[in-house]
Scaffold this motif. Structure first.
Motif, mmCIF file in Angstrom:
data_model
loop_
_atom_site.group_PDB
_atom_site.id
_atom_site.type_symbol
_atom_site.label_atom_id
_atom_site.label_comp_id
_atom_site.label_asym_id
_atom_site.label_seq_id
_atom_site.Cartn_x
_atom_site.Cartn_y
_atom_site.Cartn_z
ATOM 1 N N SER A 4 0.473 -7.315 -14.544
ATOM 2 C CA SER A 4 -0.022 -6.001 -14.132
ATOM 3 C C SER A 4 -1.544 -5.906 -14.181
ATOM 4 N N ALA A 5 -2.228 -7.043 -14.254
ATOM 5 C CA ALA A 5 -3.689 -7.046 -14.247
ATOM 6 C C ALA A 5 -4.182 -6.613 -12.867
ATOM 7 N N PRO A 6 -5.272 -5.862 -12.807
ATOM 8 C CA PRO A 6 -5.795 -5.433 -11.506
ATOM 9 C C PRO A 6 -6.057 -6.621 -10.588
ATOM 10 N N ASN A 7 -5.647 -6.478 -9.329
ATOM 11 C CA ASN A 7 -5.865 -7.546 -8.345
ATOM 12 C C ASN A 7 -6.289 -6.991 -6.989
ATOM 13 N N ALA A 8 -6.549 -5.664 -6.920
ATOM 14 C CA ALA A 8 -6.888 -5.040 -5.641
ATOM 15 C C ALA A 8 -7.930 -3.955 -5.825
ATOM 16 N N PHE A 9 -8.764 -3.797 -4.801
ATOM 17 C CA PHE A 9 -9.734 -2.712 -4.750
ATOM 18 C C PHE A 9 -9.457 -1.917 -3.486
ATOM 19 N N ASP A 30 0.989 -7.017 1.850
ATOM 20 C CA ASP A 30 1.579 -5.822 2.465
ATOM 21 C C ASP A 30 0.691 -4.604 2.293
ATOM 22 N N THR A 31 0.884 -3.617 3.159
ATOM 23 C CA THR A 31 0.193 -2.339 3.022
ATOM 24 C C THR A 31 0.602 -1.692 1.710
ATOM 25 N N TYR A 32 -0.376 -1.153 1.004
ATOM 26 C CA TYR A 32 -0.129 -0.506 -0.286
ATOM 27 C C TYR A 32 -0.114 1.005 -0.089
ATOM 28 N N LYS A 33 0.911 1.666 -0.623
ATOM 29 C CA LYS A 33 1.021 3.128 -0.537
ATOM 30 C C LYS A 33 0.698 3.724 -1.907
ATOM 31 N N LEU A 34 -0.401 4.460 -1.978
ATOM 32 C CA LEU A 34 -0.829 5.101 -3.213
ATOM 33 C C LEU A 34 -0.302 6.536 -3.223
ATOM 34 N N PRO A 35 0.602 6.884 -4.139
ATOM 35 C CA PRO A 35 1.107 8.257 -4.191
ATOM 36 C C PRO A 35 0.039 9.196 -4.762
ATOM 37 N N VAL A 36 -0.226 10.282 -4.034
ATOM 38 C CA VAL A 36 -1.188 11.292 -4.460
ATOM 39 C C VAL A 36 -0.582 12.658 -4.142
ATOM 40 N N GLY A 37 -0.099 13.354 -5.161
ATOM 41 C CA GLY A 37 0.539 14.644 -4.932
ATOM 42 C C GLY A 37 1.766 14.486 -4.058
ATOM 43 N N ALA A 39 1.774 13.335 -1.018
ATOM 44 C CA ALA A 39 1.367 12.467 0.092
ATOM 45 C C ALA A 39 1.209 11.036 -0.406
ATOM 46 N N TYR A 40 1.066 10.138 0.558
ATOM 47 C CA TYR A 40 0.740 8.744 0.270
ATOM 48 C C TYR A 40 -0.510 8.394 1.058
ATOM 49 N N GLU A 41 -1.446 7.725 0.399
ATOM 50 C CA GLU A 41 -2.598 7.145 1.081
ATOM 51 C C GLU A 41 -2.247 5.687 1.321
ATOM 52 N N HIS A 42 -2.394 5.234 2.558
ATOM 53 C CA HIS A 42 -2.015 3.867 2.933
ATOM 54 C C HIS A 42 -3.268 2.997 3.049
ATOM 55 N N PHE A 43 -3.214 1.835 2.415
ATOM 56 C CA PHE A 43 -4.314 0.877 2.425
ATOM 57 C C PHE A 43 -3.786 -0.471 2.900
ATOM 58 N N ARG A 44 -4.454 -1.043 3.893
ATOM 59 C CA ARG A 44 -4.057 -2.329 4.475
ATOM 60 C C ARG A 44 -4.911 -3.446 3.876
ATOM 61 N N PRO A 45 -4.294 -4.577 3.513
ATOM 62 C CA PRO A 45 -5.076 -5.672 2.934
ATOM 63 C C PRO A 45 -6.027 -6.283 3.955
ATOM 64 N N THR A 46 -7.173 -6.736 3.468
ATOM 65 C CA THR A 46 -8.131 -7.463 4.301
ATOM 66 C C THR A 46 -8.228 -8.886 3.753
ATOM 67 N N ILE A 59 -9.607 -6.809 -1.281
ATOM 68 C CA ILE A 59 -10.007 -5.499 -0.776
ATOM 69 C C ILE A 59 -8.953 -4.995 0.197
ATOM 70 N N PHE A 60 -8.518 -3.748 -0.039
ATOM 71 C CA PHE A 60 -7.599 -3.038 0.842
ATOM 72 C C PHE A 60 -8.368 -1.902 1.491
ATOM 73 N N GLU A 61 -8.214 -1.741 2.798
ATOM 74 C CA GLU A 61 -8.930 -0.720 3.566
ATOM 75 C C GLU A 61 -7.994 0.436 3.877
ATOM 76 N N TRP A 62 -8.473 1.673 3.663
ATOM 77 C CA TRP A 62 -7.670 2.866 3.943
ATOM 78 C C TRP A 62 -7.379 2.961 5.436
ATOM 79 N N VAL A 63 -6.129 3.321 5.791
ATOM 80 C CA VAL A 63 -5.774 3.456 7.200
ATOM 81 C C VAL A 63 -5.212 4.825 7.552
#
Length: 70
Positions: A4-9, A30-37, A39-46, A59-63
């Motif tokens: 569970s060590a951080p591996n993404a920004f 894979d695209t990461y879905k961050l739950p916020v309230g 909603a989900y914020e979707h971030f695609r890996p680069t 680095i994951f970029e918000w989409v």
């Protein structure tokens, strides 16, 4: 590195994500879905990485944002 060590920004997206930018992502291909309230914020890996005190982070970029159906 532990499982569970951080591996993404998470780059870009709304300001409410600022305190959640450094994350552990199970599958960095894979695209990461961050739950916020309600909603989900979707971030695609680069292919980019970032050197951070937590180590080398992919680095994951918000989409987009989607909303949870009620």
């Amino acid at each position: 590195m532990s499982a569970s060590a951080p591996n993404a920004f998470l780059r870009g997206g709304p300001d409410h994500c600022d305190h959640k930018r450094v994350r552990y992502v199970r599958d960095v291909r894979d695209t990461y879905k961050l739950p916020v309230g309600h909603a989900y914020e979707h971030f695609r890996p680069t292919d980019e990485t970032l050197e951070h005190q937590a180590g080398t982070l992919r680095i994951f970029e918000w989409v987009t944002r989607t909303y949870v159906a009620e």
